[in-house]
Write an enzyme that holds these catalytic residues in place. Structure first.
Site, mmCIF file in Angstrom:
data_model
loop_
_atom_site.group_PDB
_atom_site.id
_atom_site.type_symbol
_atom_site.label_atom_id
_atom_site.label_comp_id
_atom_site.label_asym_id
_atom_site.label_seq_id
_atom_site.Cartn_x
_atom_site.Cartn_y
_atom_site.Cartn_z
ATOM 1 C CE1 TYR A 118 -32.196 -92.920 -29.028
ATOM 2 C CE2 TYR A 118 -30.613 -93.976 -28.051
ATOM 3 C CZ TYR A 118 -31.037 -93.003 -28.578
ATOM 4 O OH TYR A 118 -29.988 -94.169 -29.699
ATOM 5 C CG ASN A 141 -32.296 -87.845 -39.143
ATOM 6 O OD1 ASN A 141 -32.566 -86.796 -39.741
ATOM 7 N ND2 ASN A 141 -31.214 -87.553 -38.369
ATOM 8 C CB CYS A 149 -29.553 -89.231 -35.396
ATOM 9 S SG CYS A 149 -29.114 -89.604 -37.199
ATOM 10 C CG HIS A 150 -23.821 -87.789 -35.003
ATOM 11 N ND1 HIS A 150 -24.372 -87.318 -36.157
ATOM 12 C CD2 HIS A 150 -22.797 -87.377 -34.422
ATOM 13 C CE1 HIS A 150 -23.638 -86.275 -35.961
ATOM 14 N NE2 HIS A 150 -22.873 -86.077 -34.680
ATOM 15 C CD GLU A 176 -20.318 -84.169 -34.099
ATOM 16 O OE1 GLU A 176 -20.676 -83.069 -33.067
ATOM 17 O OE2 GLU A 176 -21.055 -83.644 -35.235
#
Length: 187
Positions: A118, A141, A149-150, A176
């Site tokens: 952030y 979001n 946003c993850h 990911e």
């Protein structure tokens, strides 16, 4: 099928919004409610989402089959969960305030397999003191997964807030995770 890396597209904002419609997409992380506005995805929500769409804002229910946008969204999500897609091409329409739109554009630019904080997003916006406000925008979001946003974590590397739940955030980040990182973990 090879890895897809096409950038997501955002349609130009029409002067009058198209009627909305919604459907349910079954995924590896549970059912997602998909909300469309014209030919753009306006929402993708997990059950129990922290900030669900406003009552009456999702339009009529429709079947996925026969709706090109929902069919494309389902296909791209399926490819993503199989590890065959690293970016989405489904257009989105988010309609946030100017600050939120800037934050969501920065989220969309976070590369697959990486994370940011952030505070880093706040610095990118020109003021590290905006980190809490960035967190609020990230939490609101409306298009989970497609606007990633993850990929935003705490400054200490911890998993912090996720409107779809921390367990889902951890699973998305694990999906990911680069193979060399996954292989080096002891757990």
């Amino acid at each position: 099928m090879g890895m897809m890396t096409t950038n997501q597209t955002k349609p130009s904002t029409p002067s009058a919004r198209a009627p909305r419609r919604h459907t349910t997409l079954a995924t590896e992380l549970g059912d997602l409610m998909a909300v469309a506005e014209g030919e753009a995805l306006a929402g993708l929500y997990f059950p129990g989402h922290w900030h669900p769409p406003a009552v009456g804002s999702i339009g009529a229910p429709v079947a996925v089959s026969g709706d090109g946008l929902f069919e494309s969204t389902r296909r791209e999500l399926s490819e993503y969960f199989r590890g065959e897609r690293t970016a989405f091409t489904v257009p989105t329409a988010t309609h946030g305030d100017a600050f939120s739109e800037k934050v969501w554009d920065l989220l969309a630019a976070i590369p697959y397999g990486t994370t940011t904080t952030y505070g880093a997003i706040a610095r990118e916006l020109g003021n590290v003191n905006l980190a809490q406000r960035v967190g609020q925008a990230v939490g609101h979001n409306p298009v989970s997964i497609l606007i990633p946003c993850h990929r935003v974590i705490g400054s200490d590397g911890s998993l912090t807030g996720y409107a779809g739940g921390l367990d889902r955030k951890a699973r998305l980040l694990g999906l990911e995770e680069p193979p060399e990182v996954a292989e080096s973990r002891l757990f």
